[in-house]
Design a protein around this motif. Sequence first.
Motif, PDB file in Angstrom:
ATOM      1  N   HIS A 172      -2.345   5.070   2.483  1.00 40.79           N
ATOM      2  CA  HIS A 172      -3.308   5.588   1.514  1.00 40.79           C
ATOM      3  C   HIS A 172      -4.715   5.176   1.928  1.00 40.79           C
ATOM      4  N   THR A 173      -5.664   6.126   1.890  1.00 40.05           N
ATOM      5  CA  THR A 173      -7.040   5.837   2.340  1.00 40.05           C
ATOM      6  C   THR A 173      -7.850   5.085   1.303  1.00 40.05           C
ATOM      7  N   ASN A 174      -7.423   5.113   0.057  1.00 46.67           N
ATOM      8  CA  ASN A 174      -8.163   4.451  -1.011  1.00 46.67           C
ATOM      9  C   ASN A 174      -7.623   3.034  -1.182  1.00 46.67           C
ATOM     10  N   GLN A 175      -8.438   2.041  -0.872  1.00 46.30           N
ATOM     11  CA  GLN A 175      -8.003   0.648  -0.943  1.00 46.30           C
ATOM     12  C   GLN A 175      -7.747   0.186  -2.377  1.00 46.30           C
ATOM     13  N   THR A 176      -8.282   0.922  -3.341  1.00 45.42           N
ATOM     14  CA  THR A 176      -8.043   0.533  -4.733  1.00 45.42           C
ATOM     15  C   THR A 176      -6.602   0.775  -5.155  1.00 45.42           C
ATOM     16  N   GLU A 177      -5.853   1.564  -4.347  1.00 47.08           N
ATOM     17  CA  GLU A 177      -4.457   1.838  -4.666  1.00 47.08           C
ATOM     18  C   GLU A 177      -3.521   0.710  -4.255  1.00 47.08           C
ATOM     19  N   GLN A 187      -2.950  11.470  -4.090  1.00 49.20           N
ATOM     20  CA  GLN A 187      -3.904  10.615  -3.399  1.00 49.20           C
ATOM     21  C   GLN A 187      -5.277  10.706  -4.050  1.00 49.20           C
ATOM     22  N   GLN A 188      -5.688  11.915  -4.461  1.00 53.07           N
ATOM     23  CA  GLN A 188      -6.991  12.086  -5.090  1.00 53.07           C
ATOM     24  C   GLN A 188      -7.055  11.355  -6.421  1.00 53.07           C
ATOM     25  N   ARG A 189      -5.914  11.316  -7.120  1.00 54.44           N
ATOM     26  CA  ARG A 189      -5.878  10.575  -8.369  1.00 54.44           C
ATOM     27  C   ARG A 189      -6.062   9.082  -8.138  1.00 54.44           C
ATOM     28  N   SER A 196       0.857  -1.190   0.000  1.00 55.38           N
ATOM     29  CA  SER A 196       0.000   0.000   0.000  1.00 55.38           C
ATOM     30  C   SER A 196       0.887   1.232   0.000  1.00 55.38           C
TER      31      SER A 196
END
Length: 640
Positions: free
Chosen positions: A576-581, A638-640, A561
């Motif tokens: 990273h807060t987005n698990q898709t990353e 991160q937003q990306r 991650s």
Amino acid sequence: MECNKDEAVRAKSIAEKKLSDKDYVGARKFILKAQNLYPGLDGISPMLTTIDVYIASENKVSGEIDWYGILGANPNDDDETIRTHYRKLALTLHPDKNKSVGADGAFKLLSEAWSLLSDKAKRSAYNERRNNGGIELKVPSQSGGPPAAAPAANGAHSVPKRATSKANNRNHQAVVRPPPPPVVSRRTDTFWTICHGCKMHYEYLKLYLNHTLLCPNCNQPFLAKEMLPPANLPKSTQSTAPPRHQISSNHGKTTQNPGPPPSGLNTDPSIASKAASVIKQVNDRLKREREEFYSAWPSKKREVDDESRSSSVRIPYQMTTGNGGAAGTGNFYCFSGTINNSVNRSRELNHFETRLMLMKKARAEIHTKLKEWESMEKSKENEVSQNSQTADEQEREQLAMNVPDPDFHDFDLDRTENSFEDNQVWSAYDDDDGMPRFYAIIHKVLSRKPLKMKISWLNSKTTTEFGSLDWLGYGFRKSLGEFRIGRHEVYKSLNSFSQKVEWKKSPRGSVSILPRKGQVWALYRNWSRDWNESIPDDVIHKYDMVQVLEDYNEEQGVPVSPLIKFAGFRTVFHSHTNQTEVRVIPKEEMFRFSHQVPKYMLTGSEAHNSPKDCLELDPAATPLDLIQESPEINEISQQR
């Protein structure tokens, strides 16, 4: 230019044929011609490097292959310079890159040179053979006085190139122990002589005719005059070369070859030349004193007579030789006696005793001078070593000052002298961009203050555990996988190490280092399977920080991650807060991992503004551009 290209292609073809025929000089001539005709012709530079390696391999230094020449290095180069030369040539000569004729053989020669010169013990032994292999001992002519020693082929000892023996034989006609001639076919360059003290017969080279020799049997000097062979000499001995033992005509016994002269002095050629200079000065001074003594002999005689009458001591002022003649100028006299008593004994020192006395005095002078020179050289070496250590310490201090301070946790507290224990593996900073990609296993901690440990550096020559990518062949460092344990050495530097790492020992005895759950690693941002030695450093040294989510699995790889810079801090990161990353690094792409980074989990109690459950990374293992990078950039990422 196209016509030049055709000529260049023909010249290159001729060079390839000559290289195949092992005509390396001719091959180099034609490949240089091709280069001059058309510099852009493909394969010229690798082929020229290949030819230069073969030419260097044919050079001999003291009978040894010039391994330094093969690497394009010098004997005085340090280990790091040797490694740089090898790495540069290996990238050029590797068979995957160099398709020139004979590239495989040149790469093999390069590997042999590296194998020898990278091993300190082998390199030291090679240097000793290289430096001492060419020394030759010459036997002086008959008119120049007796030699210090004859070659070993003459059936006796060979004298090393010593300062004392060389200088003494140059300035004195010293009594020597000449060796007998070798066992060869019939020859006419020998003669028979006899010792008048013990009546022992000897056969020597005519080189020693009419010289004063030292009898090996009775250890007394005698003049080597030519005479008939002994009557009881076997016919087989008379018809061939003299044996290695001397033959006695009256007792039928044999004596061993004379032994070598006194040893133990410094054999450095520069020291020998200095010793010869000292010998000459001593001899000149003794000669002047002797001449002054005999020029004032009448007055000395009167002084001796007056002193003899006043003290009742009878001291002779003139001696006679054994044949009744007066002693000539240059002889020394031995006086003995006591006050108010008659003389006990007096005699003239013979030629041999005079020489021994001079040699003894000369040796004492030489020993004194040698000790002075050696102490001076040691003091110079210590001074240079201290200056070098001071420079290294200053350099380390400078590097340490250039590392930014962390926001909260002091990582230096995790690597003090008390942090090291036996059977640990620690990562160490490399010499590329200063990131911790080296590994060392600690066998034993010998002392803590000062720190002294017995360690072995871990190394690897293969990358087969992660597929067919020749990562090491392109000059990159390997920071995970299987490693072999190198030679033991004592290590004292604390600042070389980054952190203790987790490891396992494989059944084959190698050390396995793989990503584990919770660890923080730096990934090459622009990594590609097409990377090679031509990739520029500014492309290689770009990193992303990731946290490992699960242990490495050979079939599934390892999930990671990305870590994001926490706003307002330099060395604080959060997941990273987005698990898709979350991404999975497969087995074939494990060389994306650059190095492991020391981390510290913040609890929020470190300071009033410390964020909780965030990771602070060691700035010494974090690239400077990530520390200085603005948090806003990370938030956009991160937003990306």
